[in-house]
Design a protein around this motif. Sequence first.
Motif, PDB file in Angstrom:
ATOM      1  N   ALA A  12       0.834  -1.207   0.000  1.00  0.00           N
ATOM      2  CA  ALA A  12       0.000   0.000   0.000  1.00  0.00           C
ATOM      3  C   ALA A  12       0.866   1.254   0.000  1.00  0.00           C
ATOM      4  O   ALA A  12       0.586   2.218  -0.718  1.00  0.00           O
ATOM      5  N   ALA A  13       1.959   1.248   0.780  1.00  0.00           N
ATOM      6  CA  ALA A  13       2.851   2.417   0.830  1.00  0.00           C
ATOM      7  C   ALA A  13       3.563   2.617  -0.505  1.00  0.00           C
ATOM      8  O   ALA A  13       3.675   3.747  -0.988  1.00  0.00           O
ATOM      9  N   VAL A  14       4.041   1.534  -1.116  1.00  0.00           N
ATOM     10  CA  VAL A  14       4.707   1.650  -2.423  1.00  0.00           C
ATOM     11  C   VAL A  14       3.742   2.251  -3.439  1.00  0.00           C
ATOM     12  O   VAL A  14       4.080   3.181  -4.165  1.00  0.00           O
ATOM     13  N   HIS A  15       2.498   1.757  -3.504  1.00  0.00           N
ATOM     14  CA  HIS A  15       1.518   2.266  -4.469  1.00  0.00           C
ATOM     15  C   HIS A  15       1.118   3.705  -4.158  1.00  0.00           C
ATOM     16  O   HIS A  15       0.864   4.482  -5.075  1.00  0.00           O
ATOM     17  N   GLU A  16       1.077   4.083  -2.882  1.00  0.00           N
ATOM     18  CA  GLU A  16       0.684   5.452  -2.515  1.00  0.00           C
ATOM     19  C   GLU A  16       1.780   6.459  -2.844  1.00  0.00           C
ATOM     20  O   GLU A  16       1.517   7.516  -3.390  1.00  0.00           O
ATOM     21  N   GLY A  23       4.984  -3.285  -6.395  1.00  0.00           N
ATOM     22  CA  GLY A  23       5.228  -3.444  -4.964  1.00  0.00           C
ATOM     23  C   GLY A  23       5.704  -4.853  -4.644  1.00  0.00           C
ATOM     24  O   GLY A  23       6.227  -5.109  -3.569  1.00  0.00           O
ATOM     25  N   TYR A  24       5.524  -5.795  -5.566  1.00  0.00           N
ATOM     26  CA  TYR A  24       5.931  -7.174  -5.386  1.00  0.00           C
ATOM     27  C   TYR A  24       5.956  -7.826  -6.765  1.00  0.00           C
ATOM     28  O   TYR A  24       5.448  -7.262  -7.738  1.00  0.00           O
ATOM     29  N   ALA A  25       6.546  -9.006  -6.861  1.00  0.00           N
ATOM     30  CA  ALA A  25       6.621  -9.710  -8.142  1.00  0.00           C
ATOM     31  C   ALA A  25       5.221  -9.952  -8.691  1.00  0.00           C
ATOM     32  O   ALA A  25       4.312 -10.307  -7.947  1.00  0.00           O
ATOM     33  N   GLY A  29      -1.129  -5.077 -11.856  1.00  0.00           N
ATOM     34  CA  GLY A  29      -2.062  -3.962 -11.824  1.00  0.00           C
ATOM     35  C   GLY A  29      -1.349  -2.631 -11.733  1.00  0.00           C
ATOM     36  O   GLY A  29      -1.915  -1.584 -11.986  1.00  0.00           O
ATOM     37  N   ALA A  30      -0.062  -2.658 -11.372  1.00  0.00           N
ATOM     38  CA  ALA A  30       0.682  -1.410 -11.194  1.00  0.00           C
ATOM     39  C   ALA A  30       1.427  -1.002 -12.451  1.00  0.00           C
ATOM     40  O   ALA A  30       1.419   0.147 -12.831  1.00  0.00           O
ATOM     41  N   CYS A  97      -1.476   2.948 -18.439  1.00  0.00           N
ATOM     42  CA  CYS A  97      -0.662   4.042 -17.907  1.00  0.00           C
ATOM     43  C   CYS A  97      -0.430   3.781 -16.416  1.00  0.00           C
ATOM     44  O   CYS A  97      -1.082   2.935 -15.808  1.00  0.00           O
ATOM     45  N   ALA A  98       0.492   4.532 -15.813  1.00  0.00           N
ATOM     46  CA  ALA A  98       0.868   4.320 -14.413  1.00  0.00           C
ATOM     47  C   ALA A  98      -0.313   4.448 -13.458  1.00  0.00           C
ATOM     48  O   ALA A  98      -0.327   3.826 -12.403  1.00  0.00           O
TER      49      ALA A  98
END
Length: 129
Positions: A12-16, A23-25, A29-30, A97-98
């Motif tokens: 959640a922190a990485v995506h925020e 955020g992981y292998a 969705g990211a 897109c991101a």
Amino acid sequence: RTGPVPKSKYVAAVHEYCPGVYGYAYDDGAGLSTCPSGTKYEMTFYCPGDGPSPGPSPSPPTPPTPPPPPPPTPTCQVGDTVACVGVAGFCAGDQCCADGTTCPSAEETFKGCLKPKAEDCTKARAVVV
């Protein structure tokens, strides 16, 4: 994308703080992006033991202000490399897109992203003379 990892505070922190970054292998969705230059990372490992429980992690630093969005994409062909709308970065054809929106140059039938196109540059625009 099953199990406890996708729902962790770390992801959640990485995506925020770094939208669009894995955020992981297999965090499909990211997408594939990087954090802005100068981003600092801090990782704390807590080992199990009989001692006291660790306190809460410190709050992450405020992320830098994102750059202004690029101007609207001009008319394009399906599959062209174009600027994403409302977020920094580029895409080409059936990609996301991101921020999870569908690339403006994607096929009209492509549904592989979290959000639909914010703009469709593949459609002809009327010219007023």
